[in-house]
Design an enzyme around this catalytic site. Structure first.
Site, PDB file in Angstrom:
ATOM      1  N   ILE A  93       0.860  -1.190   0.000  1.00 36.72           N
ATOM      2  CA  ILE A  93       0.000   0.000   0.000  1.00 36.72           C
ATOM      3  C   ILE A  93       0.899   1.244   0.000  1.00 36.72           C
ATOM      4  O   ILE A  93       1.904   1.290   0.701  1.00 36.72           O
ATOM      5  CB  ILE A  93      -0.902  -0.009   1.263  1.00 36.72           C
ATOM      6  CG1 ILE A  93      -1.762  -1.269   1.269  1.00 36.72           C
ATOM      7  CG2 ILE A  93      -1.722   1.278   1.355  1.00 36.72           C
ATOM      8  CD1 ILE A  93      -3.155  -1.159   0.764  1.00 36.72           C
ATOM      9  N   HIS A 110      -5.548  -3.100 -11.252  1.00 38.69           N
ATOM     10  CA  HIS A 110      -6.186  -3.987 -10.270  1.00 38.69           C
ATOM     11  C   HIS A 110      -6.975  -5.066 -11.011  1.00 38.69           C
ATOM     12  O   HIS A 110      -7.712  -4.751 -11.954  1.00 38.69           O
ATOM     13  CB  HIS A 110      -7.106  -3.179  -9.339  1.00 38.69           C
ATOM     14  CG  HIS A 110      -7.726  -4.044  -8.299  1.00 38.69           C
ATOM     15  ND1 HIS A 110      -7.035  -4.492  -7.189  1.00 38.69           N
ATOM     16  CD2 HIS A 110      -8.955  -4.603  -8.219  1.00 38.69           C
ATOM     17  CE1 HIS A 110      -7.819  -5.272  -6.471  1.00 38.69           C
ATOM     18  NE2 HIS A 110      -8.981  -5.361  -7.067  1.00 38.69           N
TER      19      HIS A 110
END
Ligand code: GAR
Length: 209
Positions: A93, A110
């Site tokens: 992240i 993604h």
């Protein structure tokens, strides 16, 4: 010419798709200047080296604290000063400090149709396992700008892919990569390098050529 930094953690098939697209002129006005890997054993590093691209390893496991890793990543990116940062299978992240500094300059691929099957904990094969568990019939991939919310930034491109009832997570992952990820990632990078994308009210718009 736009300087592109690519962040990777694993097999690097999306990186490879970008390298090939630059070679074939499907991405114009862009050059990968640096590949940063969060995993010292990532196959993506070899792919970058074979293409004569500078590489840097910031092995997440060798940093005791997430904060130390994030600081090293921030310093490396600031020093490189890329016009665009591509998270191509980067499984860490990115902190707000980095997304704020490089606002609308970081994109991520993604492996689902956001806002389904995304956010913290949804990465790699886990996404496809969740898709199969839920029994949805359509999945796909999304390229989006990266902000402080995991998978929450403005969506740039999406492409759908059929889920088959005989799919395993691995088979579905392969189909999503081949039919969606490798296609929309290079397209989004090309649009950005040609300055054809702008963001308004948290949505993206693509201008005509
Ligand atoms: C890709 O499927 C990418 O979409 C996914 O990891 C894989 C990396 O493959 N990324 C995420 O799940 C991010 N949340 P690659 O290293 O072969 O490109």
């Amino acid at each position: 010419m736009n300087k592109i930094a690519v962040l990777v953690s694993g097999t690097g098939t999306n990186l490879k798709a970008l390298i090939e697209a630059i070679k074939n002129n499907e991405i114009k006005n862009g050059k990968i200047s640096l590949v940063i890997s969060s995993n010292k054993n990532a196959k993506a590093i070899t792919i970058a080296k074979e293409a004569n691209i500078n590489t840097m390893v910031l092995d997440r496991k060798s940093f005791k604290l997430a904060h130390e890793f994030e600081e090293a990543l921030f310093l490396a990116l600031k020093e490189e000063e890329p016009n665009l940062i591509v998270m191509a299978g980067f499984l860490c992240i990115i902190p707000k400090k980095i997304t704020d500094h490089f606002k609308n300059k970081i994109i991520n691929i993604h492996p689902s149709l956001i806002p389904a099957f995304c956010g913290e904990g949804f990465y790699g094969l886990k996404v496809h396992e969740a898709v199969l568990k839920k029994g949805v019939k359509i999945t796909g991939a999304t390229v989006h700008f990266v902000n402080e919310i995991a998978d929450g930034g403005p969506i740039i491109l999406q492409k759908s892919v059929e889920v088959k009832q005989t799919d395993s997570p691995e088979i579905l992952q392969k189909r999503v990569m081949e039919q969606a990820e490798w296609v929309i990632l290079k397209k989004a990078v090309n649009y950005i390098c040609l300055n054809r994308i702008y963001v308004k009210n948290n949505k993206t718009f693509i201008t005509e050529e």
